[in-house]
Design a protein around this motif. Structure first.
Motif, short mmCIF file in Angstrom:
data_model
loop_
_atom_site.label_atom_id
_atom_site.label_comp_id
_atom_site.label_asym_id
_atom_site.label_seq_id
_atom_site.Cartn_x
_atom_site.Cartn_y
_atom_site.Cartn_z
N TRP A 104 33.71 1.55 -8.37
CA TRP A 104 35.08 1.68 -8.87
C TRP A 104 35.20 2.99 -9.64
O TRP A 104 34.49 3.22 -10.60
N CYS A 105 36.07 3.88 -9.16
CA CYS A 105 36.27 5.21 -9.76
C CYS A 105 34.95 5.96 -9.94
O CYS A 105 34.61 6.40 -11.05
N PRO A 106 34.19 6.13 -8.87
CA PRO A 106 32.89 6.81 -8.99
C PRO A 106 33.07 8.32 -9.07
O PRO A 106 34.17 8.84 -8.85
N PRO A 107 31.99 9.06 -9.36
CA PRO A 107 32.06 10.52 -9.25
C PRO A 107 32.42 10.93 -7.82
O PRO A 107 32.16 10.20 -6.86
N LYS A 108 32.99 12.12 -7.68
CA LYS A 108 33.38 12.59 -6.35
C LYS A 108 32.15 13.00 -5.55
O LYS A 108 31.11 13.35 -6.10
N TYR A 109 32.28 12.94 -4.23
CA TYR A 109 31.22 13.38 -3.35
C TYR A 109 31.84 13.92 -2.07
O TYR A 109 33.00 13.62 -1.75
N TRP A 128 22.24 11.51 -10.08
CA TRP A 128 23.54 11.96 -9.58
C TRP A 128 24.68 11.37 -10.40
O TRP A 128 25.61 12.08 -10.80
N PHE A 129 24.61 10.08 -10.67
CA PHE A 129 25.65 9.38 -11.42
C PHE A 129 25.80 9.98 -12.82
O PHE A 129 26.93 10.26 -13.28
N LEU A 130 24.69 10.21 -13.49
CA LEU A 130 24.72 10.81 -14.82
C LEU A 130 25.23 12.25 -14.77
O LEU A 130 26.07 12.66 -15.58
N GLY A 131 24.70 13.01 -13.82
CA GLY A 131 25.06 14.42 -13.73
C GLY A 131 26.51 14.66 -13.38
O GLY A 131 27.05 15.72 -13.68
N ARG A 132 27.16 13.70 -12.75
CA ARG A 132 28.56 13.84 -12.36
C ARG A 132 29.50 13.06 -13.27
O ARG A 132 30.65 12.80 -12.93
N GLY A 133 29.01 12.67 -14.45
CA GLY A 133 29.88 12.05 -15.44
C GLY A 133 30.15 10.58 -15.24
O GLY A 133 31.14 10.05 -15.77
N THR A 167 40.80 13.10 -6.60
CA THR A 167 40.45 11.70 -6.79
C THR A 167 41.62 10.93 -7.40
O THR A 167 42.55 11.51 -7.95
N GLY A 168 41.53 9.61 -7.31
CA GLY A 168 42.50 8.71 -7.92
C GLY A 168 41.83 7.38 -8.18
O GLY A 168 40.69 7.15 -7.74
N PRO A 169 42.49 6.47 -8.88
CA PRO A 169 41.88 5.16 -9.14
C PRO A 169 41.61 4.42 -7.82
O PRO A 169 42.53 4.20 -7.03
N GLY A 170 40.38 4.09 -7.59
CA GLY A 170 40.04 3.42 -6.34
C GLY A 170 38.55 3.23 -6.20
O GLY A 170 37.76 3.58 -7.09
N PHE A 171 38.15 2.69 -5.06
CA PHE A 171 36.75 2.40 -4.78
C PHE A 171 36.14 3.47 -3.89
O PHE A 171 36.84 4.14 -3.12
N GLY A 172 34.83 3.59 -3.97
CA GLY A 172 34.12 4.40 -3.00
C GLY A 172 34.38 3.86 -1.61
O GLY A 172 34.34 2.65 -1.38
N ILE A 173 34.63 4.75 -0.66
CA ILE A 173 35.05 4.33 0.67
C ILE A 173 33.99 3.50 1.38
O ILE A 173 34.30 2.63 2.20
N THR A 174 32.71 3.72 1.06
CA THR A 174 31.67 2.97 1.75
C THR A 174 31.72 1.48 1.40
O THR A 174 31.38 0.64 2.23
N GLN A 215 28.70 21.23 -6.45
CA GLN A 215 29.95 21.94 -6.68
C GLN A 215 29.78 23.43 -6.40
O GLN A 215 30.64 24.06 -5.78
N ALA A 216 28.65 24.00 -6.84
CA ALA A 216 28.39 25.41 -6.56
C ALA A 216 28.21 25.63 -5.06
O ALA A 216 28.70 26.62 -4.50
N LEU A 217 27.52 24.70 -4.40
CA LEU A 217 27.32 24.83 -2.96
C LEU A 217 28.66 24.82 -2.23
O LEU A 217 28.91 25.65 -1.34
#
Length: 372
Positions: A84-89, A34-39, A162-169, A352-354
């Protein structure tokens, strides 16, 4: 076909060790895909990510360093775990907290595909205090409670900006590791930036409750009632509103007038409870937190599982969403094995397609978005 069952594990490990590492080894291949596929590799460096953690949430750094070391100290794992600044989910969920002077409860529905939840209730003492909650991204929390009775839960804010920040979890983990009260948590949430819009509901042992909208890139708005679904205030429309029925669910929550200890029953009924598991939007669990006792009760349609900070028992439950029941995994090892999510396949889904299809009213079953 998409999985219609999920195994929930209750795990107690005071400091990061072999139990956490076993979970990492099981889940990291899918998360890495997932991390690789979302940049993710194009994001901040490991050093910059750790610096951001040191700046905004320094109390988490010793635990973070320990987790990275357990994984082998790799660069990609370090950046992933920092969030820190992860791919969107994306996600779903309904939240509410109520207090009446005698009782207080925070209740949440977690709405997603059974393929995409870790099913892990983890009790830790990583920072010297007891924290218990449902894990996401291997050390963050989608909801939880600490030994002071502070509880918090999240819901997707409805927009994928998105913006500069951490994953909410990770932010939820930090709140529960460092705060005792809703008031203290609000101070933290004002200064720690979230990378996406999210809605949070909080409650503490004194009966204080709150709801906040976390803004992508930093900042928060305090809302008038302790309820939340998958949109925020203002004129910006949320993604997939017809599919998630976020306005219908929020309107229902706003009209509820029930005692705190009866709130959980509302979350097991329409319109809060979702049953579209094949479409990636079913209620995987209802979590009811009692700040006064430090307890959590996981609810399903015909079952419940109670745990508490002070009386935590390890174990597993297999939930069969097709049949609408849950059972102790120890009673049926074969069922447990069959219920394990196929993490590697889930990581390949084109989310994204879903999201586009469901926003346009033409969504298909989740498994159809896997590459052929």
């Amino acid at each position: 076909m998409a999985s219609m069952s999920l195994t929930f594990d209750a795990v107690n490990e005071a400091t990061p060790g072999p139990k956490w590492l076993a979970r990492w080894n099981r889940s990291w291949p899918a998360y890495e895909a997932w991390f690789l596929g979302r940049g993710g590799d194009a994001g901040p460096s490991a050093a910059a990510s750790r610096d951001a953690l040191q700046k905004h949430m320094p109390e988490l750094v010793p635990v973070y360093d320990r987790l990275v070391a357990l994984t082998g100290g790799g660069d990609r794992a370090a950046r992933f775990l920092s969030t820190w600044c992860p791919p969107k989910y994306l996600g779903g969920c309904s939240l509410a907290a109520m207090a009446d002077g005698a009782e207080v409860r925070l209740v949440r529905n977690y709405d997603l595909s059974p393929d995409l939840n870790e099913g892990l209730l983890l009790r830790t003492e990583w920072g010297g205090r007891a924290v218990m909650g449902m894990v996401e991204f291997l050390w963050g929390l989608s909801d939880g409670i600490n030994d002071a009775g502070l509880s918090v839960a999240l819901a997707y804010g409805g927009r994928s900006c998105t913006g500069p920040g951490f994953g909410i979890t990770t932010i939820l983990r930090y709140v529960l590791e460092t705060c005792d009260t809703v008031a203290g948590a609000l101070k933290v949430l004002r200064r720690v930036p979230s990378h996406m819009d999210y809605n949070l509901v909080l409650a503490d042992a004194s009966g204080a409750t709150a709801s906040v909208e976390m803004i992508a890139g930093g900042g928060m708005r305090l809302m008038p009632r302790a309820i939340a679904t998958n949109h925020q205030s203002g004129s910006d429309l949320p993604d997939r509103a017809p599919f998630t029925r976020t306005y219908e669910r929020h309107d229902h929550l706003s009209k509820l007038r029930v005692a705190p200890d009866a709130l959980n029953r509302q979350f097991l009924q329409h319109p809060l409870h979702q049953d579209r598991y094949g479409e990636g939007f079913g209620t995987l669990f209802t979590a009811e937190y009692n700040p006064a006792t430090g307890g959590i009760c996981l609810h399903w349609q015909n079952a419940r599982w109670e745990q508490s900070i002070d009386a935590f028992e390890e174990g597993s439950r297999v939930v069969d969403y097709a049949r609408g029941h849950a059972f102790d995994a120890a009673l049926n090892d074969l069922a447990t094995q069959e219920a394990m999510p196929d993490w590697s396949r889930a990581a390949q889904i084109d989310w994204q397609a879903l999201a586009r299809d469901y926003a346009n009213g033409c969504g298909r079953e989740v498994h159809s978005y896997l590459p052929h």
